[in-house]
Write a protein that holds these residues in place. Structure first.
Motif, mmCIF file in Angstrom:
data_model
loop_
_atom_site.group_PDB
_atom_site.id
_atom_site.type_symbol
_atom_site.label_atom_id
_atom_site.label_comp_id
_atom_site.label_asym_id
_atom_site.label_seq_id
_atom_site.Cartn_x
_atom_site.Cartn_y
_atom_site.Cartn_z
ATOM 1 N N GLY A 250 0.805 -1.218 0.000
ATOM 2 C CA GLY A 250 0.000 0.000 0.000
ATOM 3 C C GLY A 250 0.838 1.268 0.000
ATOM 4 N N ARG A 251 2.170 1.151 0.107
ATOM 5 C CA ARG A 251 3.040 2.336 0.093
ATOM 6 C C ARG A 251 2.962 3.012 -1.276
ATOM 7 N N ARG A 252 2.886 4.348 -1.270
ATOM 8 C CA ARG A 252 2.801 5.106 -2.515
ATOM 9 C C ARG A 252 4.205 5.448 -2.998
ATOM 10 N N VAL A 253 4.433 5.216 -4.285
ATOM 11 C CA VAL A 253 5.748 5.418 -4.893
ATOM 12 C C VAL A 253 5.583 6.357 -6.091
ATOM 13 N N PRO A 254 6.378 7.453 -6.165
ATOM 14 C CA PRO A 254 6.290 8.341 -7.334
ATOM 15 C C PRO A 254 6.819 7.662 -8.587
#
Length: 325
Positions: A250-254
């Motif tokens: 669920g971690r957001r990564v650019p």
């Protein structure tokens, strides 16, 4: 009139003796859009209870690694234990009756040999033994069913992976089919949610780049799947990235995503000079060297080098004078 000519001559005299010429040609450059992708596991499989009852053992919590077939919880139903005891008592009674019936059959066979009883009575005794044997087998089969239900109280992990959530606690009363834990397995990927106006530019197998702040800046990935359904004005796409950190699902990564291409005129950044707030590029013409005022754009990486895009002031075919490194 004399002063502008002297300024131009001074500028030309300042050109390096080893200058070289670059003939401008339109170059196709990729348009990138900055979006965020979420780290997701390839599979999300619930570990479900196969029987109803009370959770008497729970051996995992969020973040634990599990193997396929590993027991993660145990459910007990007291009614099953009562049914087993009832069947055991029934089996004991039937086995005692079978012993008595077998004794009567043996005695009847001996009496039949001496002609004391009829063949019909002997057949009745034999049938009684066979009926009791059938009842015993039926009861044993019923007991095996209950034993299997007790065995199914063990909740097993359906796959190798990490425990994402445990929605129950020790002592909870659950029904058959209720989720005990959710297991994420099969590796991790990035799931992108992209505005629908860019949906037609996405191509399966295309390359994406992780952006600044991802911890893997510059790492490339492959667009593995583009989902055909658009919801809420956004299309979903999955990206495979080698070495992606899967510790936090669920971690957001650019991510920088290619959404198109356009033509541009590029010159080396060293070809620009700045005076009085204006940018100039020296161009070789049939009349000789001359400076043109240009409007530069952003730096663009092309063929492994940094170039400056020129928005206006130059045209395709112009011969730009650059410094020879």
């Amino acid at each position: 009139m004399l002063r502008p000519i002297l300024m131009l001559l001074a500028a030309l005299a300042a050109l390096p003796a080893t200058a070289e010429t670059l003939v401008l040609e339109p170059v196709e450059i990729t348009e990138w859009k900055a979006v965020y992708g979420e780290v997701e596991t390839r599979d999300r499989v619930p570990a479900r209870a196969r029987i109803g009852g009370t959770v008497v053992e729970l051996t995992v919590t969020e973040g634990d690694r599990v193997e396929a077939g590993q027991q993660i919880a145990r459910v007990e139903d007291d009614k099953l234990a009562f049914q087993l005891r009832a069947l055991d008592a029934q089996l004991t009674s039937l086995e005692n009756q079978l012993d008595t019936a077998q004794t009567d059959l043996d005695r009847g066979a001996a009496l039949r040999e001496r002609g004391v009883i009829t063949q019909q009575r002997l057949d009745q005794l034999r049938t009684q033994v066979e009926v009791l044997q059938g009842q015993i087998e039926s009861t044993r089969a019923e007991r095996r069913v209950i034993e299997q239900q007790v065995t199914e109280g063990a909740v097993l992990s359906p796959d190798n992976g990490v425990v994402l959530s445990v929605p129950i606690s020790l002592g909870s009363v659950i029904n058959p089919g209720e989720t005990v834990a959710e297991i994420g397995g099969g590796g991790v990927f990035l799931r992108l949610s992209i505005p629908e106006r860019h949906a037609t530019t996405l191509q399966q197998g295309g390359e994406i780049t992780l952006g600044a702040g991802s911890g893997m800046e510059g790492t490339t990935g492959r667009l593995a799947k583009v989902y055909p359904q658009i919801e809420g004005g956004r299309v979903l796409a999955d990206v495979e990235v080698a070495g992606l950190d899967g510790r936090f699902v669920g971690r957001r990564v650019p991510v920088r995503l290619p959404v198109g291409a356009r033509s541009a005129l590029l010159v080396p950044d060293s070809a620009l000079t700045r005076r009085a707030g204006l940018d100039f590029v020296t161009v070789r013409t049939p009349q000789g060297m001359m400076e043109r005022s240009v409007v530069p754009g952003e730096l663009v990486r092309h063929d492994g080098q940094e170039w400056r895009e020129i928005l206006s002031g130059l045209f395709a075919g112009d011969r730009v004078v650059t410094e020879n490194d």
